[in-house]
Design an enzyme around this catalytic site. Structure first.
Site, PDB file in Angstrom:
ATOM      1  N   TRP A 120      -2.420 -13.010  35.253  1.00  0.00           N
ATOM      2  CA  TRP A 120      -3.209 -12.131  34.384  1.00  0.00           C
ATOM      3  C   TRP A 120      -2.393 -10.959  33.858  1.00  0.00           C
ATOM      4  O   TRP A 120      -2.529 -10.581  32.692  1.00  0.00           O
ATOM      5  CB  TRP A 120      -4.469 -11.671  35.113  1.00  0.00           C
ATOM      6  CG  TRP A 120      -5.403 -12.814  35.347  1.00  0.00           C
ATOM      7  CD1 TRP A 120      -5.798 -13.330  36.546  1.00  0.00           C
ATOM      8  CD2 TRP A 120      -6.023 -13.638  34.352  1.00  0.00           C
ATOM      9  NE1 TRP A 120      -6.624 -14.405  36.360  1.00  0.00           N
ATOM     10  CE2 TRP A 120      -6.782 -14.625  35.029  1.00  0.00           C
ATOM     11  CE3 TRP A 120      -6.007 -13.635  32.956  1.00  0.00           C
ATOM     12  CZ2 TRP A 120      -7.527 -15.594  34.343  1.00  0.00           C
ATOM     13  CZ3 TRP A 120      -6.737 -14.610  32.282  1.00  0.00           C
ATOM     14  CH2 TRP A 120      -7.491 -15.575  32.968  1.00  0.00           C
ATOM     15  N   ASP A 194      -6.084  -3.286  35.699  1.00  0.00           N
ATOM     16  CA  ASP A 194      -7.058  -4.375  35.699  1.00  0.00           C
ATOM     17  C   ASP A 194      -7.467  -4.615  37.148  1.00  0.00           C
ATOM     18  O   ASP A 194      -6.683  -5.110  37.957  1.00  0.00           O
ATOM     19  CB  ASP A 194      -6.411  -5.624  35.096  1.00  0.00           C
ATOM     20  CG  ASP A 194      -7.312  -6.858  35.156  1.00  0.00           C
ATOM     21  OD1 ASP A 194      -8.427  -6.766  35.685  1.00  0.00           O
ATOM     22  OD2 ASP A 194      -6.862  -7.920  34.670  1.00  0.00           O
ATOM     23  N   LYS A 218     -17.024 -11.044  39.584  1.00  0.00           N
ATOM     24  CA  LYS A 218     -16.424 -11.249  40.903  1.00  0.00           C
ATOM     25  C   LYS A 218     -17.264 -10.520  41.962  1.00  0.00           C
ATOM     26  O   LYS A 218     -17.883 -11.139  42.804  1.00  0.00           O
ATOM     27  CB  LYS A 218     -14.994 -10.723  40.942  1.00  0.00           C
ATOM     28  CG  LYS A 218     -14.161 -11.030  39.703  1.00  0.00           C
ATOM     29  CD  LYS A 218     -13.788 -12.482  39.580  1.00  0.00           C
ATOM     30  CE  LYS A 218     -12.825 -12.692  38.416  1.00  0.00           C
ATOM     31  NZ  LYS A 218     -12.374 -14.070  38.284  1.00  0.00           N
TER      32      LYS A 218
END
Length: 385
Positions: A120, A194, A218
């Protein structure tokens, strides 16, 4: 009027109700059952309004309270200082890969530093290149993203506009110790992070960051909403020609209520935030995540090589444990997935780009759930040595 189902349910004897399985998926992740039941109860008639939360006007008083409660509870959980604003953005967190440099950079006049520790942060780094000059402080791809370079080896820019990293790499199972970043980036350089897959799993000193963002699916709710926590002085960097859908300043000025926010997603997030406050807050979530991840990693490390985690122990994720069976025996791993599903244990297949087993231990996964998983893993190992 009560909706009933004629579907047959299976009793997996895994400590859950309503025939539900143990969902160890990386995202969408499992939700607390208490949250799902509350949403079910309110779905047709939200708090006497005669309408579903999905039908309420985003400008009406009923939804306004949901929106403001979510913001205030998030501020309470993370102890967010008053000089930070909270934005609720539509879509996934990957939109911020472009949204951040579009808002905060002045084209190629700026250089930004990226710590690349997994899939990511690599994607964010590659996308930012389209908007500004980007420097990889360290790129761990050559190690297959199994460790992180020591800060003494980081190659930081002299005048970076900001420093970007991913707190937890969902695909590769790497989690950064935040202190390692704070201690090695000058206070004058905003740290942008992030936190999608470990957001709300432990206390965070928000004051150390210029911007934190996270997809909700999540630990904070369901897919389709991204939370942004941004220091207010950075809002002024948004340029007038930034598209409204990305423009942090305009989102702040309109309290994220422009172009109809994803009201149901924010409602579910609000229920999760209340559940977190009711169940001990982030200190308790941190304690439980340490307990659950230690149980799993200790079992793996003591399996005489049947199960293996290749990630450097200093950087093993508490949220996403990436494991191989018999040193990457794909046929055996496929057998594991099929056997797990028969036991009501689902979504343990690794990301398609890396393979293997991935067990995600988000807040809604209980210690009991991990015990059930380990009992299955022990039985599978005994049968397949």
């Amino acid at each position: 009027y009560i909706m009933t189902s004629t579907n047959n349910t299976v009793d997996y004897n895994n400590g859950l109700t309503h025939g539900r399985v143990l969902n160890f998926g990386a995202g969408p992740g499992c939700l607390p059952e208490e949250v799902l039941l509350e949403a079910q109860q309110e779905l047709l008639n939200f708090q006497g309004s005669g309408k579903s939360i999905m039908e309420l006007s985003h400008r009406g008083k009923e939804y306004s309270k949901v929106h403001e409660d979510a913001k205030s509870n998030l501020r309470l959980l993370l102890n967010i200082p008053e000089n930070y604003d909270i934005l609720f953005l539509q879509g996934g967190a990957t939109s911020l890969f472009a949204g951040i440099p579009i808002n905060l950079c002045n084209g190629n006049n700026d250089t930004i530093d990226y710590l690349v520790t997994g899939a990511w942060s690599k994607s964010a780094y590659n996308e930012a290149k389209m908007y500004t000059k980007v420097n990889a402080v360290a790129d761990m791809e050559s190690t297959k993203f199994r460790t992180v370079a020591e800060p003494s080896d980081w190659k930081r820019s002299d005048n970076a506009s900001y420093f970007y990293y991913c707190d937890n790499e969902t695909v590769h199972g790497v989690e950064m110790p935040s202190q390692q970043v704070y201690d090695n980036v000058p206070a004058s350089i905003p740290i942008l992070c992030d936190m999608s897959s470990n957001f709300l799993s432990r206390p965070v000193d928000v004051s150390k960051f210029g911007l934190i963002y996270a997809g909700a699916q999540k630990n904070a709710g369901i897919a389709g909403i991204t939370i942004v926590i941004i220091r207010k002085d950075l809002l002024q960097k948004s340029k007038p020609d930034t598209p409204n859908v990305f423009n942090f300043l305009k989102k702040s000025q309109q309290n994220s209520l422009d172009n109809t926010p994803p009201t149901f997603n924010i409602y579910i997030m609000g229920l999760v935030l209340k559940w977190l406050l009711k169940n001990g807050g982030l200190d308790e979530m941190s304690r439980l995540s340490q307990t659950k991840s230690h149980m799993l990693y200790d079992f793996v490390d003591n399996s005489n090589g049947f199960y293996t985690c290749y990630i450097d122990k200093k950087y093993r994720s508490r949220m996403n444990a990436c494991i191989r069976i018999k040193d990457g025996d794909e046929a055996m791993e496929e057998k594991f997935f099929k056997a797990a599903e028969k036991h009501g244990i689902t979504d343990v297949k690794g990301h398609r780009s890396v393979g293997g087993v991935r067990v995600s231990l988000y807040n809604a996964i209980t210690v009991r759930g991990v015990e059930v998983l380990l009992a299955f893993m022990k039985e599978f190992m005994a049968q397949n040595q």
